[in-house]
Scaffold this motif. Structure first.
Motif, short mmCIF file in Angstrom:
data_model
loop_
_atom_site.label_atom_id
_atom_site.label_comp_id
_atom_site.label_asym_id
_atom_site.label_seq_id
_atom_site.Cartn_x
_atom_site.Cartn_y
_atom_site.Cartn_z
N ARG A 480 0.83 -1.19 0.00
CA ARG A 480 0.00 0.00 0.00
C ARG A 480 0.87 1.25 0.00
NH1 ARG A 480 -4.74 -1.32 4.50
NH2 ARG A 480 -5.69 -3.08 3.38
N VAL A 481 0.29 2.36 -0.44
CA VAL A 481 0.99 3.64 -0.38
C VAL A 481 0.89 4.16 1.05
CG1 VAL A 481 1.09 6.00 -1.24
CG2 VAL A 481 0.47 4.13 -2.79
N ASP A 559 0.79 7.13 -9.05
CA ASP A 559 0.83 5.93 -9.87
C ASP A 559 2.17 5.21 -9.73
OD1 ASP A 559 -1.12 4.76 -11.94
OD2 ASP A 559 0.81 4.55 -12.95
N GLU A 560 3.25 5.97 -9.64
CA GLU A 560 4.56 5.35 -9.45
C GLU A 560 4.61 4.62 -8.10
OE1 GLU A 560 8.21 7.11 -10.63
OE2 GLU A 560 7.22 8.81 -11.63
N LEU A 561 4.05 5.23 -7.09
CA LEU A 561 4.04 4.60 -5.77
C LEU A 561 3.16 3.34 -5.76
CD1 LEU A 561 3.86 7.81 -3.57
CD2 LEU A 561 5.73 6.14 -3.57
N ILE A 562 2.00 3.42 -6.40
CA ILE A 562 1.12 2.25 -6.46
C ILE A 562 1.81 1.10 -7.17
CG2 ILE A 562 -1.04 1.38 -7.45
CD1 ILE A 562 -2.25 4.16 -6.90
N HIS A 563 2.51 1.42 -8.26
CA HIS A 563 3.24 0.37 -8.99
C HIS A 563 4.34 -0.21 -8.10
CE1 HIS A 563 4.98 -1.81 -12.35
NE2 HIS A 563 6.16 -1.30 -12.02
N ALA A 564 5.04 0.65 -7.37
CA ALA A 564 6.09 0.16 -6.48
C ALA A 564 5.52 -0.74 -5.39
CB ALA A 564 6.84 1.34 -5.85
N ALA A 721 -3.44 10.50 -16.95
CA ALA A 721 -3.99 9.21 -17.41
C ALA A 721 -3.23 8.73 -18.64
CB ALA A 721 -5.47 9.35 -17.70
N LEU A 722 -2.90 9.66 -19.54
CA LEU A 722 -2.13 9.29 -20.72
C LEU A 722 -0.71 8.88 -20.34
CD1 LEU A 722 -1.61 9.05 -23.74
CD2 LEU A 722 -1.30 11.54 -23.83
N ALA A 723 -0.07 9.64 -19.49
CA ALA A 723 1.30 9.30 -19.08
C ALA A 723 1.34 7.95 -18.38
CB ALA A 723 1.85 10.39 -18.16
N ASN A 724 0.35 7.67 -17.54
CA ASN A 724 0.31 6.39 -16.85
C ASN A 724 0.02 5.24 -17.82
OD1 ASN A 724 0.85 7.71 -14.45
ND2 ASN A 724 -1.32 7.88 -13.86
N ALA A 725 -0.76 5.52 -18.87
CA ALA A 725 -1.00 4.50 -19.89
C ALA A 725 0.27 4.21 -20.68
CB ALA A 725 -2.11 4.96 -20.84
#
Length: 746
Positions: A480-481, A559-564, A721-725
């Motif tokens: 979790r973040v 989003d970077e943290l969620i991915h981590a 949203a585009l950058a995360n995609a």
């Protein structure tokens, strides 16, 4: 503009008012309302009860004072009035009315207070109430901040209901029938026996009826117009090319003009040689102006050609000369002395990050131009009677103040007609172009002058959306973040823009952090700090203001943290979300996009969320890799506006916001060299082309308890949203815009 001629001048309004039996009516939310505009000038035939509904022998004219920039403001204001007044949609005439303090925007200052939209505590309530009072006392007639609907929702319905009650009372007196036995329909009061008395016939009697207070409003279940698809009042004119904008204004004997001023903002004019220009065909005068010169001629083309023939000696810019130097100035603001705000500081971020951060990143967004399709233009006509101005403007009363200073005329001898605009996106919150038109009109008294900028002048003399830098770090624990720390540095829009209007904003500039500090997430250790960078390039509000860049910072870092953490972007946001309407839009966009379902090889989805202008909005962007580059295939957006007044316009506005956000994220930036913008036209400052536009699906929810505007809230989530995609598709994190610097788009 509706089906009637606009009330362009006081004399024209007086002309309509002289019809026997006319009356005007409106409503004010505070106890001491302003007098009806033009009250001292109206003949006895019209009774100035209040400000929004005019009835005379010609029919009903609805006053719609918020500016029309293509966002449907005129139609929605008319619908709010017409719903309660019971007039037929196809018989409505609208007019922006005269600039007046009675048309102050009660919502715009209230929503700028440093309290999150989700904060319903007593302090937030007091602050918003204070903001409304400030708006009223200052008579702030401003269009912006997605505030037209929130400001108008109760006010204009009350105006329509009050007018209707007065007409019913007049009919009851005339017919000898109890008021509760009468109904209204399509601009008439209807008796039990079917007798219909038109509003136009009742007007002479209605003006004698005392204005009622606390009139009952319709139950939404009984609405005829609101909440249902409506054809915008301007759609036929726009579809047939007959709509008239400022650039279309004309008067007999009119002269045409354009200007050229130093493209290096704040730079001096050392001198110019206009001998060639003055000898060109059709040129009437070359006029020195602050920072440059204007050319008055017998048509626009000749004015523009002559302006190009002037040889100028421009001085240097008053700000750093290059993009790199401007960003260096912003980067230097990350100091304790430059700290502007810390409105979010939950938990103990320092302790949470003491053992190191899992993610540390820096993000950047560029300066962005407004670049409306219609360049800046204004009409000015100075005579011995006074000054007439016709222009598309979001700040009509400020424009009158400026004109009074330039001419020495009293304000009551200056008349401004607010015209529909071919776009603005915040640019026409400035009055510099109107001031230039007035200065040009001063040198040819008695002759009307229409001043029009070239596209190049429009681009190089914008007040852009400020560039900004964010530095973020965070930590994850147990999938979790656990901690998110975001610092944002940017020049102050409020100080720059309000300063030009002669206002001195106090306290922190929340625009520096809006769209980041006020997100409804329960991250245990959560901090957002704003730093005020030095004023360099003069900046101003741009569609969605600070949230336009801050959502990119916040949602990309999150989003970077969620991915981590190894978590799902939608599930983790839902787990952290503390606001029911925000959860609803996240769930809706997940359903719409079929989040989590398999995609073809080379395709991926990205998610982002932002609560801005009180509206929670979640978006999913789907991209696909092709031999020609990355293709944006589909986009999904869900937002909660509290109440949908026109589902067609909501859909159009949401689509437009997504396109605006994605288009600028892909390839738009205003860069500087030698002290001036390098982009001068759409060939170097691209908008999204129709071939690039994805399929867009939108959904407007109504779970919130406050009516909100939708002109801006779908912009901020689009870029992240585009950058995360892109990351989901390629594994590449892009931390600066425009994105095409690192990715090729198909």
């Amino acid at each position: 503009m509706g089906k009637g001629a606009k009330i362009a001048r006081r004399t024209f309004l007086l002309g309509t008012a002289t019809v026997a039996g006319g009356f005007a009516v409106g409503w004010y939310s505070l106890e001491q309302p302003y007098a009806f505009p033009l009250a001292d000038e109206l003949p006895r035939a019209i009774t100035p009860l209040t400000a929004y509904v005019l009835v005379d022998a010609r029919g009903v004219t609805l006053i719609t004072p918020r500016a029309e920039m293509g966002q449907g403001a005129t139609s929605v204001q008319a619908a709010l009035l017409a719903e309660e007044l019971d007039v037929a949609w196809d018989e409505i005439r609208t007019d922006p009315g005269p600039p007046a303090p009675a048309y102050y925007n009660a919502a715009i200052v209230a929503e700028g207070m440093p309290f999150a939209a989700t904060d319903d505590g007593w302090q937030a309530g007091v602050a918003r109430g204070f903001g409304k009072t400030v708006s009223k006392l200052m008579g702030l007639q401003i269009t912006g901040g997605s505030s037209t609907v929130p400001d108008a929702y109760d006010r204009l319905r009350q105006a329509g209901a009050t007018a209707r009650a007065m007409l019913v009372a007049a009919a009851a007196n005339r017919l000898g029938v109890a008021e509760d036995q009468l109904t209204t329909r399509a601009g008439a009061v209807v008796a039990p026996d079917g007798t219909a008395l038109p509003y136009t016939e009742l007007a002479p009697y209605a003006r004698r009826v005392p204005r009622p207070r606390n009139v009952a409003l319709k139950d939404p279940a009984d609405w005829r117009l609101l909440g249902k698809p409506m054809q915008r009042l301007d759609i036929v004119a726009k579809s047939t090319g007959t709509a008239r904008y400022g650039i279309d204004e004309w008067a007999k004997g009119m002269l045409h003009a354009t200007v050229r001023t130093n493209p290096r903002r704040g730079g001096e004019l050392n001198g110019f040689d206009a001998s060639t220009a003055e000898a060109m065909r059709g040129v009437v005068k070359v006029v020195p102006l602050p920072g440059g010169a204007g050319v008055i001629a017998d048509n626009t083309w000749r004015a523009m050609q002559a302006a190009q023939a002037i040889e100028f000696d421009w001085g240097p810019a008053a700000h750093p000369a290059t993009t790199q130097a401007l960003f260096d100035s912003i980067a230097g603001a990350f100091t304790d002395d430059a700290q502007d705000s810390r409105l979010k500081d939950d938990g103990d971020v320092e302790q949470a990050l003491a053992q190191g951060a899992d993610i540390t990143a820096e993000y950047r967004v560029p300066f962005l131009a407004h670049a409306p399709l219609e360049p800046m233009t204004a009409f000015a006509w100075l005579t011995d009677r006074g000054l007439e101005i016709r222009a598309g403007t979001q700040i009509p009363r400020f424009a009158i103040d400026t004109a009074a200073e330039l001419t020495g005329l009293p304000k009551d001898r200056i008349v401004l007609s607010a015209l529909p605009m071919g776009g603005s996106f915040g640019r026409r919150l400035e009055d510099d172009f109107i001031a230039q038109a007035v200065l040009l009109a001063r040198v040819v008294p008695g002759r009307p002058v229409k001043m029009t900028w070239t596209r190049e002048e429009d681009m190089t003399h914008d007040f852009p959306r400020p560039a900004a830098i964010a530095r973020g770090q965070g930590r994850v624990e147990g999938g979790r973040v656990a901690a998110l720390d975001l610092s944002i540095a940017a020049p102050s829009v409020s100080a720059s823009q309000m300063g030009r209007l002669g206002l001195n904003p106090l306290g922190a500039d929340t625009a520096i952090v809006n769209g980041a500090w006020d997100q409804p997430l329960a991250i245990p250790h959560y901090r957002v700090t704003g730093y005020r960078a030095p004023e360099t390039v003069p900046v101003s509000s741009w569609r969605s203001v600070g949230a336009s860049g801050n959502a990119f910072f916040h949602e990309c870092l999150l989003d970077e943290l969620i991915h981590a953490a190894g978590a799902d972007p939608l599930e983790e946001r839902l787990r952290q979300c503390t606001h029911a309407p925000s959860r609803a839009v996240l769930e809706a966009v997940g359903e719409m996009s079929n989040w989590g379902s398999p995609l073809p090889e080379g395709a991926a989805r990205g998610l982002a969320f932002c609560l801005s202008f009180g509206v929670p909005c979640a978006e999913v962007v789907e991209v696909r890799q092709t031999p020609r580059g990355l293709r944006i295939a589909r986009a999904f957006a869900a937002a909660d506006v509290g109440r949908v007044l026109d589902p067609v316009n909501i859909e159009n506005q949401m689509h437009g916001g997504v396109i605006w956000g994605l288009g600028h994220a892909i390839g738009a930036a205003l860069t500087y060299a030698d002290g001036r913008p390098e982009q001068e036209n759409f060939d170097t400052y691209p908008a999204m082309r129709i071939t690039e536009c994805p399929e867009i699906m939108v959904r407007a929810l109504e779970t919130g308890d406050t009516v909100r505007g939708i002109g801006e809230p779908t912009v901020p989530p689009a870029a992240p949203a585009l950058a995360n995609a892109i990351f989901a598709a390629t594994g590449q994190r892009i931390r600066q815009m425009p994105l095409d610097r690192e990715v090729r788009f198909a």
